[in-house]
Design a protein around this motif. Sequence first.
Motif, PDB file in Angstrom:
ATOM      1  N   CYS A   1       0.848  -1.194   0.000  1.00 21.83           N
ATOM      2  CA  CYS A   1       0.000   0.000   0.000  1.00 21.83           C
ATOM      3  C   CYS A   1       0.886   1.248   0.000  1.00 21.83           C
ATOM      4  N   PRO A   2       0.697   2.160  -0.948  1.00 18.10           N
ATOM      5  CA  PRO A   2       1.535   3.356  -0.994  1.00 18.10           C
ATOM      6  C   PRO A   2       1.350   4.277   0.216  1.00 18.10           C
ATOM      7  N   LYS A   3       0.210   4.203   0.860  1.00 14.87           N
ATOM      8  CA  LYS A   3      -0.053   5.083   1.999  1.00 14.87           C
ATOM      9  C   LYS A   3       0.394   4.463   3.321  1.00 14.87           C
ATOM     10  N   CYS A   4       0.242   3.159   3.456  1.00 13.24           N
ATOM     11  CA  CYS A   4       0.462   2.505   4.749  1.00 13.24           C
ATOM     12  C   CYS A   4       1.911   2.086   4.988  1.00 13.24           C
ATOM     13  N   GLN A   5       2.817   2.403   4.111  1.00 10.91           N
ATOM     14  CA  GLN A   5       4.239   2.128   4.211  1.00 10.91           C
ATOM     15  C   GLN A   5       4.567   0.640   4.156  1.00 10.91           C
ATOM     16  N   ASN A   6       4.289  -0.125   5.176  1.00  9.27           N
ATOM     17  CA  ASN A   6       4.750  -1.509   5.180  1.00  9.27           C
ATOM     18  C   ASN A   6       3.598  -2.488   5.391  1.00  9.27           C
ATOM     19  N   GLN A   7       2.523  -2.258   4.677  1.00  3.04           N
ATOM     20  CA  GLN A   7       1.360  -3.128   4.777  1.00  3.04           C
ATOM     21  C   GLN A   7       0.890  -3.434   3.356  1.00  3.04           C
ATOM     22  N   ASN A   8       0.544  -4.687   3.112  1.00  2.00           N
ATOM     23  CA  ASN A   8       0.111  -5.025   1.746  1.00  2.00           C
ATOM     24  C   ASN A   8      -1.325  -4.549   1.523  1.00  2.00           C
ATOM     25  N   ILE A   9      -1.730  -4.544   0.250  1.00  2.00           N
ATOM     26  CA  ILE A   9      -3.058  -4.000  -0.061  1.00  2.00           C
ATOM     27  C   ILE A   9      -4.178  -4.928   0.386  1.00  2.00           C
ATOM     28  N   ALA A  10      -3.862  -6.178   0.662  1.00  2.00           N
ATOM     29  CA  ALA A  10      -4.888  -7.095   1.162  1.00  2.00           C
ATOM     30  C   ALA A  10      -5.272  -6.757   2.600  1.00  2.00           C
ATOM     31  N   ASP A  11      -4.305  -6.298   3.386  1.00  2.00           N
ATOM     32  CA  ASP A  11      -4.559  -6.031   4.804  1.00  2.00           C
ATOM     33  C   ASP A  11      -4.865  -4.577   5.111  1.00  2.00           C
ATOM     34  N   SER A  12      -4.627  -3.689   4.171  1.00  2.00           N
ATOM     35  CA  SER A  12      -4.784  -2.262   4.419  1.00  2.00           C
ATOM     36  C   SER A  12      -6.249  -1.827   4.282  1.00  2.00           C
ATOM     37  N   ASP A  13      -6.621  -0.882   5.132  1.00  2.00           N
ATOM     38  CA  ASP A  13      -7.969  -0.313   5.071  1.00  2.00           C
ATOM     39  C   ASP A  13      -7.983   1.049   4.393  1.00  2.00           C
ATOM     40  N   ALA A  14      -6.845   1.488   3.868  1.00  2.00           N
ATOM     41  CA  ALA A  14      -6.763   2.801   3.224  1.00  2.00           C
ATOM     42  C   ALA A  14      -7.577   2.810   1.931  1.00  2.00           C
ATOM     43  N   VAL A  15      -8.036   3.981   1.566  1.00  2.00           N
ATOM     44  CA  VAL A  15      -8.838   4.131   0.357  1.00  2.00           C
ATOM     45  C   VAL A  15      -8.026   3.750  -0.878  1.00  2.00           C
ATOM     46  N   VAL A  16      -6.744   4.167  -0.893  1.00  2.00           N
ATOM     47  CA  VAL A  16      -5.899   3.847  -2.048  1.00  2.00           C
ATOM     48  C   VAL A  16      -5.687   2.330  -2.156  1.00  2.00           C
ATOM     49  N   ALA A  17      -5.634   1.630  -1.044  1.00  2.00           N
ATOM     50  CA  ALA A  17      -5.501   0.169  -1.076  1.00  2.00           C
ATOM     51  C   ALA A  17      -6.759  -0.469  -1.657  1.00  2.00           C
ATOM     52  N   LYS A  18      -7.909   0.065  -1.307  1.00  2.00           N
ATOM     53  CA  LYS A  18      -9.173  -0.438  -1.886  1.00  2.00           C
ATOM     54  C   LYS A  18      -9.183  -0.211  -3.389  1.00  2.00           C
ATOM     55  N   ASP A  19      -8.728   0.977  -3.825  1.00  2.00           N
ATOM     56  CA  ASP A  19      -8.665   1.261  -5.263  1.00  2.00           C
ATOM     57  C   ASP A  19      -7.688   0.317  -5.967  1.00  2.00           C
ATOM     58  N   LEU A  20      -6.562   0.048  -5.321  1.00  2.00           N
ATOM     59  CA  LEU A  20      -5.585  -0.882  -5.909  1.00  2.00           C
ATOM     60  C   LEU A  20      -6.152  -2.296  -6.000  1.00  2.00           C
ATOM     61  N   ARG A  21      -6.865  -2.728  -4.956  1.00  2.00           N
ATOM     62  CA  ARG A  21      -7.492  -4.059  -5.003  1.00  2.00           C
ATOM     63  C   ARG A  21      -8.493  -4.134  -6.147  1.00  2.00           C
ATOM     64  N   ASP A  22      -9.287  -3.073  -6.307  1.00  2.45           N
ATOM     65  CA  ASP A  22     -10.274  -3.054  -7.391  1.00  2.45           C
ATOM     66  C   ASP A  22      -9.583  -3.088  -8.761  1.00  2.45           C
ATOM     67  N   LYS A  23      -8.477  -2.361  -8.890  1.00  2.00           N
ATOM     68  CA  LYS A  23      -7.760  -2.352 -10.167  1.00  2.00           C
ATOM     69  C   LYS A  23      -7.124  -3.714 -10.431  1.00  2.00           C
ATOM     70  N   VAL A  24      -6.567  -4.330  -9.395  1.00  2.00           N
ATOM     71  CA  VAL A  24      -6.000  -5.676  -9.556  1.00  2.00           C
ATOM     72  C   VAL A  24      -7.098  -6.643  -9.963  1.00  2.00           C
ATOM     73  N   LEU A  25      -8.266  -6.525  -9.354  1.00  2.00           N
ATOM     74  CA  LEU A  25      -9.393  -7.379  -9.706  1.00  2.00           C
ATOM     75  C   LEU A  25      -9.772  -7.207 -11.173  1.00  2.00           C
ATOM     76  N   SER A  26      -9.877  -5.964 -11.624  1.00  2.00           N
ATOM     77  CA  SER A  26     -10.266  -5.747 -13.023  1.00  2.00           C
ATOM     78  C   SER A  26      -9.191  -6.273 -13.980  1.00  2.00           C
ATOM     79  N   LEU A  27      -7.917  -6.084 -13.641  1.00  2.00           N
ATOM     80  CA  LEU A  27      -6.845  -6.585 -14.505  1.00  2.00           C
ATOM     81  C   LEU A  27      -6.812  -8.114 -14.538  1.00  2.00           C
ATOM     82  N   VAL A  28      -7.029  -8.737 -13.402  1.00  2.00           N
ATOM     83  CA  VAL A  28      -7.053 -10.209 -13.350  1.00  2.00           C
ATOM     84  C   VAL A  28      -8.252 -10.734 -14.123  1.00  2.00           C
TER      85      VAL A  28
END
Length: 151
Positions: free
Chosen positions: A42-69
């Motif tokens: 996660c770019p905002k949470c420093q040392n947390q992956n996007i699966a575990d992060s609750d940040a908005v940017v992590a949610k957006d990244l998960r959604d983008k990964v989902l669409s790409l997959v």
Amino acid sequence: MRLMIVIFLMVCGSAFATEDRYEFANAERESTFRELTHELRCPKCQNQNIADSDAVVAKDLRDKVLSLVNEGKSKDEVIDYMIDRYGYFVHYQPPVTPATIILWVLPIFIVVVGFGFIVFRQKKASSKQTWSEQDEQLLNKLIKQYQRREQ
């Protein structure tokens, strides 16, 4: 009355405990999605992956990964896409580049050069401390003068 309050709190509490549910065409895409969300930072949470992060940017990244997959992109293509947008920081295993080599080698180089400089200065200083005959005679003369004053 207490039972109704407890039931009401349980119902309200479960409304806040929502979790993202994603739909996949097959199990392979789901496993790719899970792997990617644990590999991308996660770019905002420093040392947390996007699966575990609750940040908005992590949610957006998960959604983008989902669409790409779901578009059928491979794991490497998704990682390349994220690196292009967020830099090497977004991936936990950045590649070795000239910049990273410099970051690892430069401190070691500075320590070695500093140690060499100290050794060089010590050798230079010790070579100047050789006694000559004149120095020995001068020392003996000063010792005799000092001894005369004490008596």
